[in-house]
Design a protein around this motif. Structure first.
Motif, PDB file in Angstrom:
ATOM      1  N   ALA A 359       1.141  -1.940   0.047  1.00  0.00           N
ATOM      2  CA  ALA A 359       0.044  -0.159   0.062  1.00  0.00           C
ATOM      3  C   ALA A 359       0.803   1.368  -0.156  1.00  0.00           C
ATOM      4  N   ARG A 360       2.171   1.409   1.300  1.00  0.00           N
ATOM      5  CA  ARG A 360       2.853   2.425   1.217  1.00  0.00           C
ATOM      6  C   ARG A 360       3.919   2.563  -0.692  1.00  0.00           C
ATOM      7  N   MET A 361       4.024   1.946  -0.632  1.00  0.00           N
ATOM      8  CA  MET A 361       4.958   1.304  -2.000  1.00  0.00           C
ATOM      9  C   MET A 361       3.813   1.740  -3.311  1.00  0.00           C
ATOM     10  N   LEU A 362       2.060   1.921  -3.303  1.00  0.00           N
ATOM     11  CA  LEU A 362       1.905   2.172  -4.363  1.00  0.00           C
ATOM     12  C   LEU A 362       1.346   3.327  -4.439  1.00  0.00           C
ATOM     13  N   LEU A 363       1.584   4.523  -3.396  1.00  0.00           N
ATOM     14  CA  LEU A 363       0.900   5.267  -2.873  1.00  0.00           C
ATOM     15  C   LEU A 363       2.503   6.518  -2.844  1.00  0.00           C
ATOM     16  N   ILE A 364       3.599   6.175  -2.415  1.00  0.00           N
ATOM     17  CA  ILE A 364       5.154   6.820  -3.379  1.00  0.00           C
ATOM     18  C   ILE A 364       4.977   6.793  -4.438  1.00  0.00           C
ATOM     19  N   PHE A 365       5.222   5.625  -4.770  1.00  0.00           N
ATOM     20  CA  PHE A 365       5.408   5.588  -6.863  1.00  0.00           C
ATOM     21  C   PHE A 365       4.752   6.264  -7.366  1.00  0.00           C
ATOM     22  N   SER A 366       2.899   6.392  -7.122  1.00  0.00           N
ATOM     23  CA  SER A 366       2.010   6.645  -8.029  1.00  0.00           C
ATOM     24  C   SER A 366       2.374   8.072  -8.158  1.00  0.00           C
ATOM     25  N   ALA A 367       2.777   8.776  -7.197  1.00  0.00           N
ATOM     26  CA  ALA A 367       2.874  10.194  -6.833  1.00  0.00           C
ATOM     27  C   ALA A 367       4.010  10.870  -7.598  1.00  0.00           C
ATOM     28  N   MET A 368       5.106   9.714  -7.360  1.00  0.00           N
ATOM     29  CA  MET A 368       6.506  10.080  -8.094  1.00  0.00           C
ATOM     30  C   MET A 368       6.439  10.164  -9.625  1.00  0.00           C
ATOM     31  N   GLY A 369       4.586   8.943  -9.932  1.00  0.00           N
ATOM     32  CA  GLY A 369       4.770   8.937 -11.191  1.00  0.00           C
ATOM     33  C   GLY A 369       3.736  10.612 -12.424  1.00  0.00           C
ATOM     34  N   ALA A 370       3.033  10.451 -11.282  1.00  0.00           N
ATOM     35  CA  ALA A 370       2.995  11.895 -11.269  1.00  0.00           C
ATOM     36  C   ALA A 370       3.475  12.782 -11.195  1.00  0.00           C
ATOM     37  N   LEU A 371       4.538  13.057 -10.803  1.00  0.00           N
ATOM     38  CA  LEU A 371       5.508  14.759 -10.947  1.00  0.00           C
ATOM     39  C   LEU A 371       6.516  14.557 -12.004  1.00  0.00           C
ATOM     40  N   ALA A 372       6.828  12.720 -12.540  1.00  0.00           N
ATOM     41  CA  ALA A 372       7.585  13.308 -13.865  1.00  0.00           C
ATOM     42  C   ALA A 372       6.974  12.870 -14.763  1.00  0.00           C
ATOM     43  N   LEU A 373       5.257  13.103 -14.538  1.00  0.00           N
ATOM     44  CA  LEU A 373       4.755  13.144 -16.146  1.00  0.00           C
ATOM     45  C   LEU A 373       5.208  15.037 -16.446  1.00  0.00           C
ATOM     46  N   LEU A 374       4.191  15.873 -14.947  1.00  0.00           N
ATOM     47  CA  LEU A 374       3.875  16.957 -14.724  1.00  0.00           C
ATOM     48  C   LEU A 374       6.009  17.722 -15.719  1.00  0.00           C
ATOM     49  N   ILE A 375       6.809  16.990 -15.185  1.00  0.00           N
ATOM     50  CA  ILE A 375       8.149  17.375 -15.619  1.00  0.00           C
ATOM     51  C   ILE A 375       8.599  17.256 -16.301  1.00  0.00           C
ATOM     52  N   GLY A 376       7.533  16.540 -16.931  1.00  0.00           N
ATOM     53  CA  GLY A 376       8.116  16.329 -18.888  1.00  0.00           C
ATOM     54  C   GLY A 376       7.004  17.477 -19.441  1.00  0.00           C
ATOM     55  N   MET A 377       5.846  17.298 -19.070  1.00  0.00           N
ATOM     56  CA  MET A 377       4.865  18.713 -19.841  1.00  0.00           C
ATOM     57  C   MET A 377       5.530  19.242 -19.508  1.00  0.00           C
ATOM     58  N   LEU A 378       6.405  20.639 -18.543  1.00  0.00           N
ATOM     59  CA  LEU A 378       6.691  21.563 -18.269  1.00  0.00           C
ATOM     60  C   LEU A 378       7.976  21.452 -18.922  1.00  0.00           C
ATOM     61  N   THR A 379       8.252  20.778 -19.452  1.00  0.00           N
ATOM     62  CA  THR A 379      10.287  21.339 -19.416  1.00  0.00           C
ATOM     63  C   THR A 379      10.277  21.270 -21.448  1.00  0.00           C
ATOM     64  N   THR A 380      11.015  20.750 -21.894  1.00  0.00           N
ATOM     65  CA  THR A 380      11.750  20.504 -23.131  1.00  0.00           C
ATOM     66  C   THR A 380      12.946  20.156 -23.154  1.00  0.00           C
ATOM     67  N   GLY A 381      12.648  19.788 -24.810  1.00  0.00           N
ATOM     68  CA  GLY A 381      14.642  18.903 -25.001  1.00  0.00           C
ATOM     69  C   GLY A 381      13.952  16.917 -24.545  1.00  0.00           C
ATOM     70  N   MET A 382      15.895  16.801 -24.332  1.00  0.00           N
ATOM     71  CA  MET A 382      15.870  15.564 -23.953  1.00  0.00           C
ATOM     72  C   MET A 382      15.715  15.872 -21.706  1.00  0.00           C
ATOM     73  N   VAL A 383      15.328  16.881 -21.143  1.00  0.00           N
ATOM     74  CA  VAL A 383      15.180  16.521 -20.131  1.00  0.00           C
ATOM     75  C   VAL A 383      13.205  16.351 -20.237  1.00  0.00           C
ATOM     76  N   SER A 384      12.465  16.465 -20.969  1.00  0.00           N
ATOM     77  CA  SER A 384      11.302  15.720 -20.499  1.00  0.00           C
ATOM     78  C   SER A 384      11.014  14.194 -21.401  1.00  0.00           C
ATOM     79  N   VAL A 385      12.159  13.959 -22.239  1.00  0.00           N
ATOM     80  CA  VAL A 385      12.097  12.702 -23.009  1.00  0.00           C
ATOM     81  C   VAL A 385      12.407  11.551 -21.769  1.00  0.00           C
ATOM     82  N   PHE A 386      13.616  12.315 -21.056  1.00  0.00           N
ATOM     83  CA  PHE A 386      14.034  10.817 -19.851  1.00  0.00           C
ATOM     84  C   PHE A 386      12.773  11.286 -18.568  1.00  0.00           C
ATOM     85  N   ALA A 387      11.769  12.465 -18.627  1.00  0.00           N
ATOM     86  CA  ALA A 387      11.582  12.418 -17.576  1.00  0.00           C
ATOM     87  C   ALA A 387      10.047  11.262 -18.135  1.00  0.00           C
TER      88      ALA A 387
END
Length: 486
Positions: A359-387
């Motif tokens: 349960a804790r792992m699902l919560l932590i990794f879901s939050a980190m996944g959402a953050l990664a997508l937001l970073i990808g949406m708000l950046t450009t170039g290879m930073v967004s690709v790696f996000a």
């Protein structure tokens, strides 16, 4: 042979045979990400139309599960309990092999509908394999380490996803360096015919293996009742953790697949990277799932705590090295990926914070996944690709977490629950299509279409919190003792 759910050592010989099918699931699923841009160009499709590759493949899981439930009702008992688990997996492999045969006439006639039909039949076979294989992975050994074995099986699955895009790209573009931009539809048939032959060989191997053919679900029901003090309910759907878990599987597979399947379009349209050079990035995305799953499976080996901590740091980089070696052999420039080693640290931190609690792992990794997508949406170039690619790291352990929480305490309803969960794999196709649809320049555009994935992760975080509360009410408390299923 009947498998009990009592405390026991993992049967590594049986488990080693079982996880071979996990490899095939990953190989085909990731290869679809290479087929999508190839078909889009060859058949002049829109982004939404090209995602029908994902729709056909993943909706087949739902159709397969419905057929499974229907057949079980018509014969007056659970299908796998009638024909046997290893027999069911062997039958699923034969069905998938039939699907690969359609690639031959489809390639010769350049028929997109026939290609889609072939993938659909492959997916039908995979659905039966998954319904049987996931519960087997949990019960071949101590149930307390069931989720770790599912993670380990997932790691093998993602070895298939790591090399699948590279081999299929090689087959289509004619060279590992992929200097040609001409995608030959006819070249698609060879790898899939070879894959079909492999399905048949493994089906024969399974038929004569020592894999358990039966699981004693009545004994499991008694064990669950004794453990939790809660009696069994009449229907699997009377357990909130299951029906909420079905939605969780839908959105989890959805965000995992759609993130990768829309990545080629993002890289080609926003960064100008040609389709034939995208394979190593798709490979890294799926290798990211392998990295996370290898890390999460460390607990299945029964190591001492100090040793386990050390291995948990080393294993993810061993998995990353596998990705680098495979791509070096494929003559890709791997120096551009070295920086990704820093991103892996975030996944290791999340794994340590979770303390293997699903349960804790699902919560932590879901939050980190959402953050990664937001970073990808708000950046450009290879930073967004790696996000965007790092979403693979955070999706890596979500399947065993959701599956473990959803079937906890279900006892004799475990098979029914498993088929219902497999049914929801269709999210991989539906959400990929949905993201492809909103990726239109007239709506959100390809980069901002990843908001669909953010919404998926938000539900998964909600499920992590809610499932924990529901299970506590049923006598299952993961804060007291982290277990594979109970």
């Amino acid at each position: 042979m009947t498998t009990s759910t009592g405390h026991q050592q993992t049967r590594w010989g049986q488990f080693g045979t079982l996880i071979s099918v996990f490899f095939f699931w990953g190989f085909v699923a990731a290869s679809n990400d290479i087929l999508i841009p190839v078909f889009k160009k060859a058949f002049d499709l829109s982004q939404a139309q090209s995602q029908l590759v994902s729709v056909a493949f993943y909706v087949a899981y739902t159709v397969g599960s419905i057929i499974y439930i229907g057949v079980s009702k018509s014969i007056g008992g659970d299908l796998l309990n009638k024909i046997g688990y290893k027999n069911g997996i062997a039958l699923g492999l034969v069905i998938s092999a039939i699907g690969t045969l359609l690639f031959y006439p489809a390639a010769n006639t350049s028929s997109y509908p026939l290609m889609i039909s072939g993938l659909f039949i492959v997916g039908l076979g995979f659905s039966l394999q998954q319904i049987a294989a996931n519960p087997l992975a949990v019960v071949i050994g101590d149930p307390k380490t069931g989720s770790q074995r599912l993670s380990m099986a997932g790691g093998v699955n993602n070895f298939g996803t790591t090399i699948g895009p590279l081999l299929v790209s090689y087959a289509i573009f004619g060279s590992v360096s992929a200097n040609s931009s001409v995608a030959s539809i006819e070249s698609v048939k060879t790898p899939y015919l070879i894959l079909g032959a492999a399905f048949i060989l493994v089906a024969i191997f399974f038929k004569f293996s020592s894999i358990p053919n039966k699981i004693d679900l009545e004994e499991k029901a008694v064990a669950d009742t004794e453990l939790t003090g809660v009696s069994q309910r009449k229907s699997a759907l009377q357990y909130p953790q299951l029906w909420m878990g079905m939605i969780a599987i839908f959105v989890y597979v959805g965000v995992e697949v759609s993130t990768a399947s829309n990545l080629p379009e993002y890289m080609s349209s926003n960064l100008g990277i040609p389709t034939e050079r995208i394979a190593p990035y798709i490979s890294l995305y799926w290798a990211s799932l392998m990295i996370g799953r290898w890390t999460a499976s460390v607990g299945a080996f029964g190591l001492k705590k100090e040793t386990e901590k050390i291995v948990s740091f080393v294993i993810p980089y061993v998995a990353f090295a596998v990705f680098l070696i495979v791509n070096a052999i494929a003559q890709h420039d791997i120096s551009q990926f070295y920086v990704y080693g820093l991103v892996i640290i975030a996944m290791i931190a999340g794994d340590m914070l979770s303390r293997k609690n699903p349960a804790r792992m699902l919560l932590i990794f879901s939050a980190m996944g959402a953050l990664a997508l937001l970073i990808g949406m708000l950046t450009t170039g290879m930073v967004s690709v790696f996000a965007f690619i790092s979403v693979g790291l955070f999706c890596s352990t979500l399947w065993p977490c959701i599956f473990t929480l959803a079937v906890a305490g279900l006892g004799r309803h475990t098979n029914q629950a498993s088929s219902l969960l497999i049914m929801m794999i269709m999210g991989g196709g539906i959400i990929s299509w949905l993201q492809g649809a909103v990726a239109s320049d007239a709506i959100l555009g390809i980069q901002y279409s990843y908001i669909v994935g953010v919404i998926c992760f938000l539900y998964l975080a909600f499920y992590a919190v809610r499932a924990k509360t529901v299970l506590k009410g049923q006598g299952v408390d993961y804060d007291v003792a982290t277990t594979g299923g109970h």
